[in-house]
Design a protein around this motif. Sequence first.
Motif, PDB file in Angstrom:
ATOM      1  N   GLU A 107       0.863  -1.185   0.000  1.00  0.00           N
ATOM      2  CA  GLU A 107       0.000   0.000   0.000  1.00  0.00           C
ATOM      3  C   GLU A 107       0.894   1.227   0.000  1.00  0.00           C
ATOM      4  N   VAL A 108       0.797   2.040  -1.058  1.00  0.00           N
ATOM      5  CA  VAL A 108       1.687   3.190  -1.236  1.00  0.00           C
ATOM      6  C   VAL A 108       0.846   4.465  -1.248  1.00  0.00           C
ATOM      7  N   PRO A 109       0.836   5.210  -0.148  1.00  0.00           N
ATOM      8  CA  PRO A 109       0.004   6.416  -0.098  1.00  0.00           C
ATOM      9  C   PRO A 109       0.564   7.601  -0.855  1.00  0.00           C
ATOM     10  N   VAL A 110       1.899   7.639  -1.099  1.00  0.00           N
ATOM     11  CA  VAL A 110       2.478   8.790  -1.782  1.00  0.00           C
ATOM     12  C   VAL A 110       3.755   8.360  -2.501  1.00  0.00           C
ATOM     13  N   ALA A 111       3.912   8.845  -3.725  1.00  0.00           N
ATOM     14  CA  ALA A 111       5.118   8.568  -4.510  1.00  0.00           C
ATOM     15  C   ALA A 111       5.468   9.824  -5.289  1.00  0.00           C
ATOM     16  N   VAL A 112       6.763  10.188  -5.301  1.00  0.00           N
ATOM     17  CA  VAL A 112       7.197  11.417  -5.962  1.00  0.00           C
ATOM     18  C   VAL A 112       8.348  11.114  -6.923  1.00  0.00           C
ATOM     19  N   THR A 113       8.541  12.013  -7.852  1.00  0.00           N
ATOM     20  CA  THR A 113       9.652  11.901  -8.798  1.00  0.00           C
ATOM     21  C   THR A 113      10.073  13.293  -9.248  1.00  0.00           C
ATOM     22  N   THR A 114      11.332  13.421  -9.593  1.00  0.00           N
ATOM     23  CA  THR A 114      11.813  14.695 -10.130  1.00  0.00           C
ATOM     24  C   THR A 114      11.565  14.801 -11.628  1.00  0.00           C
ATOM     25  N   ASP A 115      11.215  13.672 -12.262  1.00  0.00           N
ATOM     26  CA  ASP A 115      10.981  13.670 -13.712  1.00  0.00           C
ATOM     27  C   ASP A 115       9.948  12.595 -14.027  1.00  0.00           C
ATOM     28  N   ARG A 116       8.694  13.002 -14.025  1.00  0.00           N
ATOM     29  CA  ARG A 116       7.588  12.057 -14.218  1.00  0.00           C
ATOM     30  C   ARG A 116       7.673  11.361 -15.581  1.00  0.00           C
ATOM     31  N   LEU A 123       2.483   8.683  -9.245  1.00  0.00           N
ATOM     32  CA  LEU A 123       3.646   9.573  -9.229  1.00  0.00           C
ATOM     33  C   LEU A 123       3.267  11.044  -9.382  1.00  0.00           C
ATOM     34  N   VAL A 124       3.818  11.832  -8.494  1.00  0.00           N
ATOM     35  CA  VAL A 124       3.639  13.280  -8.544  1.00  0.00           C
ATOM     36  C   VAL A 124       5.021  13.908  -8.721  1.00  0.00           C
ATOM     37  N   GLU A 125       5.137  14.830  -9.680  1.00  0.00           N
ATOM     38  CA  GLU A 125       6.429  15.459  -9.939  1.00  0.00           C
ATOM     39  C   GLU A 125       6.687  16.563  -8.916  1.00  0.00           C
ATOM     40  N   VAL A 126       7.910  16.569  -8.380  1.00  0.00           N
ATOM     41  CA  VAL A 126       8.341  17.613  -7.450  1.00  0.00           C
ATOM     42  C   VAL A 126       9.686  18.150  -7.938  1.00  0.00           C
ATOM     43  N   SER A 127      10.084  19.280  -7.409  1.00  0.00           N
ATOM     44  CA  SER A 127      11.378  19.842  -7.803  1.00  0.00           C
ATOM     45  C   SER A 127      12.516  19.035  -7.175  1.00  0.00           C
ATOM     46  N   GLY A 128      13.699  19.203  -7.730  1.00  0.00           N
ATOM     47  CA  GLY A 128      14.865  18.533  -7.175  1.00  0.00           C
ATOM     48  C   GLY A 128      15.102  18.925  -5.735  1.00  0.00           C
ATOM     49  N   GLN A 129      14.877  20.165  -5.409  1.00  0.00           N
ATOM     50  CA  GLN A 129      15.070  20.642  -4.041  1.00  0.00           C
ATOM     51  C   GLN A 129      14.050  20.005  -3.102  1.00  0.00           C
ATOM     52  N   GLU A 130      12.798  19.924  -3.548  1.00  0.00           N
ATOM     53  CA  GLU A 130      11.765  19.291  -2.721  1.00  0.00           C
ATOM     54  C   GLU A 130      12.073  17.811  -2.514  1.00  0.00           C
ATOM     55  N   TYR A 131      12.494  17.148  -3.582  1.00  0.00           N
ATOM     56  CA  TYR A 131      12.838  15.731  -3.490  1.00  0.00           C
ATOM     57  C   TYR A 131      13.970  15.514  -2.491  1.00  0.00           C
ATOM     58  N   ALA A 132      15.003  16.331  -2.570  1.00  0.00           N
ATOM     59  CA  ALA A 132      16.145  16.194  -1.670  1.00  0.00           C
ATOM     60  C   ALA A 132      15.756  16.451  -0.218  1.00  0.00           C
ATOM     61  N   SER A 133      14.730  17.246   0.004  1.00  0.00           N
ATOM     62  CA  SER A 133      14.291  17.520   1.381  1.00  0.00           C
ATOM     63  C   SER A 133      13.552  16.326   1.988  1.00  0.00           C
ATOM     64  N   LEU A 134      13.083  15.413   1.135  1.00  0.00           N
ATOM     65  CA  LEU A 134      12.321  14.259   1.617  1.00  0.00           C
ATOM     66  C   LEU A 134      13.170  13.006   1.784  1.00  0.00           C
ATOM     67  N   VAL A 135      14.219  12.889   0.991  1.00  0.00           N
ATOM     68  CA  VAL A 135      14.995  11.653   0.922  1.00  0.00           C
ATOM     69  C   VAL A 135      16.432  11.921   1.372  1.00  0.00           C
TER      70      VAL A 135
END
Length: 250
Positions: A33-42, A64-76
């Motif tokens: 069960e995956v409630p949220v998934a993100v990518t920098t390049d959908r 998949l929801v696209e986020v900025s590189g900065q946002e992605y780095a803040s999560l992972v």
Amino acid sequence: MSDPLSRWRAHADTAVLLDGFHALKHALRFGAEVPVAVTTDRRAALALAEELAGDVRDTLDALLVEVSGQEYASLVPRPHPTGVAALAVRPSREDNLRALARTPRTAPVVVLDNPRNLGNAGAVIRLAAGFGATGVVTTGTLDPWHPTVVRGGAGLHFATAVEHLGTDELPAGPLFALDPEGEDIRGTSLPDDAVLAFGSERSGLSPELRSRADHLLRLPMRPQVSSYNLATSVAMTLYHWSATGTVRGA
């Protein structure tokens, strides 16, 4: 659609981090069960799905929801080269214990007795999933759901039952422990209900587990070579089980 960063933070404390495209792919294949998934390049992530994982492409398209590189780095903490990350709901301990206790078993349970190396534990879980093992149990202090272990397992924690248990809580079944003083494994057929125990990389089997073993087995090894890597030992043993037992489908 709600803000993906808010959804991520709402689940981050209790969910399992899926680090990279392949971890997410495997988790989805095995029912996570995956409630949220993100990518920098959908677009790139979906192209990768078209090439390597057509069976989950539509699911990824919806997730998949696209986020900025900065946002992605803040999560992972350690951004993955694929620029994909997700959070999955960890299977309940009760469900895993039921799976480990269910009999008759059609595949062994792997026990890592007081393992030390997080990456090796993840590699073992990936191997166990590939061979269709019933589950992987750790004893000692290592958490088999530690993020580094999950990263090493490439999302395949969701393909087998993974739990931490005490030595006195192991699933039922004949206990085969790998030990340099054991009998050559090549003279033994491993049953499907076997419990296969492997000692830590540094000190081997604990006295508690060794004393409980029904059989001690050793892997073939050239003289003066000290040991095999833990994941290699598990791979050799599971291959021996698969080669000497009933013919099994992929």
